[in-house]
Scaffold this motif. Structure first.
Motif, short mmCIF file in Angstrom:
data_model
loop_
_atom_site.label_atom_id
_atom_site.label_comp_id
_atom_site.label_asym_id
_atom_site.label_seq_id
_atom_site.Cartn_x
_atom_site.Cartn_y
_atom_site.Cartn_z
N PRO A 1 0.83 -1.19 0.00
CA PRO A 1 0.00 0.00 0.00
C PRO A 1 0.88 1.26 0.00
O PRO A 1 1.96 1.27 0.60
CB PRO A 1 -0.77 -0.10 1.32
N ILE A 2 0.42 2.28 -0.69
CA ILE A 2 1.09 3.58 -0.63
C ILE A 2 0.28 4.45 0.34
O ILE A 2 -0.93 4.58 0.21
CB ILE A 2 1.20 4.22 -2.02
N ILE A 3 0.98 4.98 1.34
CA ILE A 3 0.31 5.83 2.34
C ILE A 3 0.64 7.28 2.02
O ILE A 3 1.81 7.64 1.91
CB ILE A 3 0.78 5.45 3.76
N VAL A 4 -0.38 8.09 1.85
CA VAL A 4 -0.11 9.46 1.41
C VAL A 4 -0.53 10.51 2.43
O VAL A 4 -1.45 10.32 3.22
CB VAL A 4 -0.82 9.79 0.07
N HIS A 5 0.22 11.58 2.39
CA HIS A 5 -0.15 12.81 3.11
C HIS A 5 -0.98 13.59 2.11
O HIS A 5 -0.46 14.12 1.13
CB HIS A 5 1.12 13.56 3.49
N ALA A 6 -2.28 13.64 2.33
CA ALA A 6 -3.17 14.19 1.32
C ALA A 6 -3.31 15.70 1.46
O ALA A 6 -4.19 16.20 2.14
CB ALA A 6 -4.54 13.51 1.41
N GLU A 7 -2.42 16.40 0.81
CA GLU A 7 -2.47 17.86 0.86
C GLU A 7 -1.76 18.38 -0.38
O GLU A 7 -0.56 18.14 -0.54
CB GLU A 7 -1.77 18.33 2.14
N GLU A 8 -2.49 19.03 -1.25
CA GLU A 8 -1.90 19.56 -2.47
C GLU A 8 -0.79 20.55 -2.07
O GLU A 8 -1.07 21.59 -1.46
CB GLU A 8 -3.00 20.21 -3.31
N ALA B 1 -0.20 23.05 19.13
CA ALA B 1 -1.40 22.73 18.35
C ALA B 1 -1.13 22.87 16.86
O ALA B 1 -2.03 22.86 16.04
CB ALA B 1 -2.55 23.62 18.76
N ARG B 2 0.14 23.02 16.52
CA ARG B 2 0.47 23.08 15.11
C ARG B 2 0.76 21.67 14.60
O ARG B 2 1.72 21.02 15.01
CB ARG B 2 1.69 23.97 14.84
N VAL B 3 -0.11 21.22 13.72
CA VAL B 3 0.04 19.89 13.14
C VAL B 3 -0.19 19.99 11.64
O VAL B 3 -0.64 21.01 11.13
CB VAL B 3 -0.97 18.88 13.75
N SER B 4 0.17 18.92 10.95
CA SER B 4 -0.01 18.91 9.50
C SER B 4 -0.69 17.62 9.08
O SER B 4 -0.17 16.55 9.35
CB SER B 4 1.37 19.00 8.83
N PRO B 5 -1.87 17.69 8.45
CA PRO B 5 -2.67 18.87 8.13
C PRO B 5 -3.09 19.61 9.40
O PRO B 5 -3.09 19.02 10.47
CB PRO B 5 -3.88 18.28 7.39
N PRO B 6 -3.47 20.89 9.26
CA PRO B 6 -3.77 21.69 10.45
C PRO B 6 -5.08 21.27 11.12
O PRO B 6 -5.93 20.65 10.48
CB PRO B 6 -3.90 23.10 9.88
N LEU B 7 -5.22 21.61 12.39
CA LEU B 7 -6.51 21.39 13.07
C LEU B 7 -7.56 22.20 12.33
O LEU B 7 -7.32 23.34 11.94
CB LEU B 7 -6.41 21.82 14.53
N ARG B 8 -8.71 21.60 12.13
CA ARG B 8 -9.75 22.25 11.32
C ARG B 8 -10.84 22.87 12.18
O ARG B 8 -10.88 22.67 13.40
CB ARG B 8 -10.38 21.21 10.38
N TRP C 1 -4.07 2.13 -1.91
CA TRP C 1 -3.79 3.52 -1.53
C TRP C 1 -4.44 3.82 -0.19
O TRP C 1 -5.58 3.42 0.05
CB TRP C 1 -4.35 4.42 -2.64
N HIS C 2 -3.70 4.50 0.67
CA HIS C 2 -4.24 4.84 1.98
C HIS C 2 -3.94 6.30 2.30
O HIS C 2 -2.80 6.73 2.22
CB HIS C 2 -3.63 3.92 3.05
N ALA C 3 -4.98 7.05 2.66
CA ALA C 3 -4.78 8.44 3.09
C ALA C 3 -4.49 8.40 4.58
O ALA C 3 -5.29 7.90 5.37
CB ALA C 3 -6.01 9.26 2.80
N ALA C 4 -3.34 8.93 4.97
CA ALA C 4 -2.87 8.74 6.34
C ALA C 4 -3.75 9.41 7.38
O ALA C 4 -4.09 8.83 8.39
CB ALA C 4 -1.44 9.25 6.46
N HIS C 5 -4.12 10.65 7.15
CA HIS C 5 -4.82 11.38 8.20
C HIS C 5 -5.70 12.44 7.56
O HIS C 5 -5.22 13.52 7.24
CB HIS C 5 -3.85 12.02 9.19
N LEU C 6 -6.94 12.11 7.41
CA LEU C 6 -7.85 13.06 6.77
C LEU C 6 -8.54 13.90 7.83
O LEU C 6 -8.74 13.48 8.97
CB LEU C 6 -8.87 12.32 5.91
#
Lengths: 430, 314
Positions: free
Chosen positions: A182-189, A282-289, A235-240
Motif C-alpha cells: 500500500p502507498i500511504i499518502v499525506h493528502a495535501e496539495e 497545536a500546530r500539526v499537518s494537516p492543520p486542526l480544522r 492507496w491509503h490516506a494517512a490522516h484526513l
C-alpha cells in the motif's frame, strides 16, 4: 514439562475481529495466546497456571499504530526506539509502524534490516517499517520498492510530504501494485498548502496566520483516487481532516476501489480554536480544522469511511516549538494518549467500543498485512488491559516520550491502559 | 537463381509489420535466407541494384541499423548515400516534408528513414515517388528488426508457429516490441510481454499478448526470450527506481532463465546494457544466445527488403 501458563481471568474480553464483547479470560503460554473466551474461568484452570484477576477491566488485542515517527536513527535527541517503545507500551500500542523520515531516510533495503534488528534489541513493542516513496523523501525519484519489500517493509510512504508531481505518483502507484504494497499518502496539495500554518477560516484570518484551505486535502484525494482507478494500486490516506475529502473517500469505496483512510486523535478531538494564543503544540499537518470538519471526521469514523485511527506520533524538540507559531515545526506526540483520547468518542456515545477498537487494531493490521490486532489462538500474546472509566489529567512532562510536544497537556481524560503485554511479557503496568 | 528472386512484392513501402500478411513475411524471409548464404561466401557483391540509389535518412543516432542498411545496399550494388541529422539541412530548420521533396527531386529508388516521431516514415511515403523503408519510428515500429528476429528464430527452431516467445523489459517505449508482437501474432506464435507495470502498456493484452510482471511466470516454458534495451534515462527513479532493482527483478540471468525451456533461445536487439537487462554470462554463451546471429541476419533481411521493394519500379 509443560511451559507455565498465565491466566488472565474475570476480564471484559473485547475482540473487534470476531465482534466479541463478553466476560471471560485468556491464557498465555510461551508468549502466545493458548486460549481465550468466556469458558476461561478461575475454577476451570489447571493447577499449574498462575492466575491474575482482571477485576472486570477490558482485555483487548494490543493496538496497532499505523503511523508514527520513531526518529531513530539520526534524530535521537527527539526520540529513540527505547523511549518510543515505553510510550507505546504505556498507551497500549503493541505494534508501531515506523515512518521513514529518519537520517538516513529509509530508502535503502540494508537500512530496513538494521532498524528491525535495533528495534528488537531496544524497543519494548513490535516495530514494522514503512519504506520511502521517493529517494531521500525528496519527491523526485521513486525509491526501490521491490528491494524494500523484500527487506520487509509493510508499506511505502513519504510521510508528511505530499507528492506534488502527479506523473511520479502515477508511476509509483503502478509500480507498488506489483509488490502488493500500500502507498500511504499525506493528502495535501503542496502548492496550495505551501507556507500555510493553520487551517483557512475565521480563526486564521483573525490571527493573521497564513492558512491552508480545506480543499487542499480534497484536491489531492480526488487526484489520487483517479490514479488508483487507473492503476488498481492500494492507496491509503494517512490522516484526513475535512468533510469534502471524506466524501470523496466514501464515493471511492462505493465504487469498490482499493482505498482506505485514517485519521489521528487530534482531528476527532480538537479543532482550530486549540491554537488559541498561538500555541505551537497545536500546530500539526494537516492543520486542526474548524468544528464542522471535526464533526465530519467523527461521522466518518462511525460509518467506516475512516478505517483507521493512528497516533501520527511526531516528536519535536522543545526548541523547535518554542518559536513564533509560523516557525514552529508541525507535529505532536501521541502514542501514549491515542487510546484515552479516542475513548472520548465512546464516552460521548459517538462510537461503540468494539468499533472504536477496530479502528486501532484489526483495520491497521489489515492495511499493513500483519497478523496482529486480534485475539487469536497461537498468535503472539500482544494484549492490553484497560479501564474505560479511570479519570486522569495529562501531564506533558510525565509522558514517556523523549519529546513532550503533546497537544493534550492538561486535558482531563477518562480511561487508561492498566497493563500491556508483548509476547506474553508485561512491558507496562500502571 | 530460384524463383523467389523474381516474384514482385505486394507492397510499395515497408512501413510497418502490421500491414503485412503471412505470405509477405514468408516471401521476405525466404529471400533473406538465400542472401544469408550469399553473405557467407567470399564474393558477396551483387549487381541487382546497380544503377539504383538508396538514401539512408537517419534523424536518430544509429550505428548498427544504418551500417546494416548501408552494407545491404552496397552488397546489392546500389549507390548508397547516408544523410544524418547533424550534417544536414534539418539542423537549419527544414521540415520533414521539405527534406522529402528535396530528396525526391534527386530521384532516389529507395529511402530508408529513422525518426524519433512515430509515423514519420508514413508521412514521408506520401510525399515521395520511391519506396520507403521504416528504419525505426518513435515507439511505433521497427519492421526490419522484427523480420531479422523472425529469420533468426526460424533458422534455429525451424518454425515460428506455436512457439512461446517472451518479450521482456520496456515494452511501453519499444518499437522493436511492437513490430515483434505484430509479426509473431501473424505467424502464429504465442506472445508474452514481461516487464514492470510502469513499462508495460496497461492495454497490452489488446495487442494479442499475455502480460506478466514476474519473470518467473513470464518465462515459464518459453522457447524464445527476447530482451529489450532499457534506456538510461528511464532507469533512475522515473520508470524504475534503480539499475540494481531492475536487474534484480527483470534482468535476465541464469537463475531466471531456468524457468524457460532448456533449449530456450536468448535474443537482444542491441546495443546491450550488460548488468541492466542481461547478464554477460548469458549474452556471451553462444549455445543459448542468438545475439550475433541476429546482427548477421539483419544484413540479409535488409538485402531482401531492398531487393523486393525496388522491383516494382522496373
Amino acid at each position: 514439562m509443560t511451559p507455565p501458563v498465565h491466566a488472565l481471568v474475570n476480564a471484559r474480553l473485547l475482540d473487534p475481529a470476531t465482534s466479541t464483547d463478553e466476560m471471560g479470560g485468556l491464557l498465555i503460554q510461551d508468549g502466545k495466546i493458548l486460549d481465550w473466551g468466556s469458558h476461561i474461568k478461575n475454577e476451570a484452570l489447571p493447577e499449574y497456571a498462575t492466575i491474575e484477576d482482571c477485576h472486570g477491566f477490558c482485555l483487548a488485542p494490543g493496538l496497532v499504530d499505523a503511523h508514527a515517527y520513531l526518529c531513530e536513527p539520526g534524530k535521537e535527541h527527539r526520540e529513540t526506539m527505547a523511549t518510543a517503545g515505553m510510550a507505546a507500551a504505556a498507551g497500549g500500542v503493541t505494534t508501531i509502524n515506523a515512518f521513514p523520515a529518519t537520517e538516513p531516510v529509509i530508502d535503502d533495503p540494508s537500512l530496513v534490516e538494521m532498524i528491525s534488528r535495533r528495534a528488537k534489541n531496544t524497543c519494548a513493542v513490535n516495530v514494522c517499517i514503512t519504506g520511502a516513496l521517493t529517494k531521500g523523501l525528496l519527491g523526485t525519484e521513486m525509491a526501490e520498492f521491490g528491494l524494500l519489500a523484500q527487506a520487509g517493509v509493510v508499506a511505502i510512504s513519504d510521510g508528511q510530504f505530499a507528492i506534488g508531481n502527479i506523473n511520479l505518483m502515477r508511476r509509483a502507484l503502478a509500480y507498488a501494485s506489483m509488490f502488493d504494497l500500500p502507498i500511504i499518502v499525506h493528502a495535501e496539495e503542496p502548492a496550495l498548502a505551501s507556507g500555510g500554518v493553520m487551517t483557512g477560516g475565521r480563526t486564521a484570518t483573525f490571527m493573521g496566520l497564513k492558512s491552508i484551505p480545506n480543499c487542499a486535502e480534497a484536491i489531492l484525494v480526488e487526484r489520487d483516487i483517479r490514479l488508483v482507478e487507473m492503476t488498481g494500486a492500494r492507496w491509503h490516506a494517512a490522516h484526513l481532516s475535512t468533510k469534502d475529502a471524506l466524501d470523496t473517500i466514501r464515493r471511492a469505496k462505493d465504487q469498490g476501489l482499493p482505498v482506505t483512510a485514517g485519521t489521528a486523535p487530534h482531528y476527532h478531538a480538537l479543532n482550530d480554536l486549540e491554537v488559541g494564543e498561538y500555541r505551537t503544540f497545536a500546530r500539526v499537518s494537516p492543520p486542526l480544522r474548524e468544528e464542522e470538519q471535526r464533526l465530519a471526521v467523527i461521522d466518518a469514523l462511525k460509518d467506516g469511511t475512516l478505517d483507521i485511527i493512528s497516533s501520527q506520533h511526531l516528536p519535536q524538540s522543545a526548541d523547535s516549538k518554542r518559536v513564533p507559531f509560523a516557525q514552529a515545526k508541525p507535529g505532536v506526540i501521541g502514542l501514549e494518549t491515542m487510546l484515552p483520547v479516542s475513548l472520548r468518542l465512546y464516552h460521548n456515545k459517538d462510537i461503540d467500543l468494539l468499533t472504536l477498537l477496530h479502528r486501532m487494531t484489526v483495520a491497521p493490521a489489515k492495511l499493513l498485512g500483519l497478523e496482529a490486532g486480534q485475539l487469536k489462538k497461537g498468535a503472539a500474546a500482544d494484549v492490553i488491559l484497560f479501564d474505560t472509566e479511570k479519570p486522569w489529567q495529562v501531564d506533558g512532562d510525565a509522558l514517556k516520550s523523549k519529546s513532550k510536544n503533546t497537544a493534550f497537556d492538561g486535558h482531563l481524560l477518562q480511561g487508561r491502559v492498566m497493563k500491556t503485554f508483548v509476547d506474553g511479557t508485561v512491558v507496562f503496568e500502571l | 537463381m530460384t524463383n523467389v528472386n523474381t516474384i514482385p512484392f505486394a507492397h510499395r513501402h515497408l512501413l510497418d509489420i502490421a500491414r503485412l500478411n503471412a505470405s509477405d513475411i514468408n516471401q521476405l524471409l525466404d529471400l533473406a535466407e538465400s542472401y544469408a548464404s550469399l553473405s557467407r561466401t567470399a564474393d558477396k557483391k551483387q549487381s541487382i541494384l546497380s544503377g539504383k540509389t538508396q538514401i539512408n535518412l537517419f534523424y536518430e543516432n544509429s550505428t548498427r541499423t544504418r551500417t546494416s542498411f548501408e552494407l545491404a545496399g552496397k552488397r546489392l550494388g546500389a549507390d548508397v548515400i547516408n544523410m544524418s541529422v547533424g550534417s544536414s539541412s534539418v539542423k537549419k530548420g527544414e521540415t520533414l516534408i521539405d527534406t522529402a521533396m528535396t530528396l525526391n527531386a534527386m530521384h532516389p529508388d529507395v529511402l530508408v528513414i529513422r525518426h524519433s516521431d512515430s509515423g514519420a516514415p508514413h508521412l514521408l511515403s506520401q510525399k515521395v515517388d520511391c519506396a520507403v523503408i521504416n528504419g525505426g519510428d518513435g515507439s511505433h515500429e521497427h519492421p526490419t528488426q522484427a523480420l531479422l528476429d523472425a529469420l533468426t528464430i526460424r533458422r534455429r527452431k525451424g518454425r515460428l508457429e506455436g512457439l512461446i516467445v517472451a518479450i521482456c523489459g520496456d515494452i511501453q517505449h519499444s518499437r522493436v516490441a511492437r513490430s515483434n508482437i505484430a509479426l509473431l501474432n501473424i505467424m502464429g506464435a504465442r506472445v508474452r510481454v514481461v516487464g514492470p507495470t510502469t513499462l508495460v502498456p496497461s492495454n497490452a493484452t489488446k495487442m494479442g499478448t499475455e502480460v506478466y510482471h514476474k519473470m518467473s511466470d513470464g518465462l515459464k516454458d518459453a522457447d524464445i526470450v527476447m530482451m529489450l534495451r532499457l534506456q538510461t534515462e528511464r532507469m533512475q527513479g522515473s520508470f524504475v527506481p534503480s539499475v540494481r532493482e531492475y536487474f534484480h527483478f527483470f534482468g535476465l540471468d541464469k537463475d531466471k532463465l531456468t524457468h524457460a525451456k532448456p533449449d530456450a533461445l536468448i535474443m537482444h536487439p542491441g546495443p546491450m546494457n550488460r548488468g541492466v537487462e542481461i547478464d554477460s554470462e548469458i549474452a556471451d554463451d553462444l549455445n543459448i544466445s542468438a545475439i550475433s546471429e541476429q546482427v548477421e541476419m539483419g544484413v540479409a533481411i535488409r538485402m531482401a527488403c531492398l531487393d523486393l521493394l525496388t522491383r516494382r519500379t522496373e
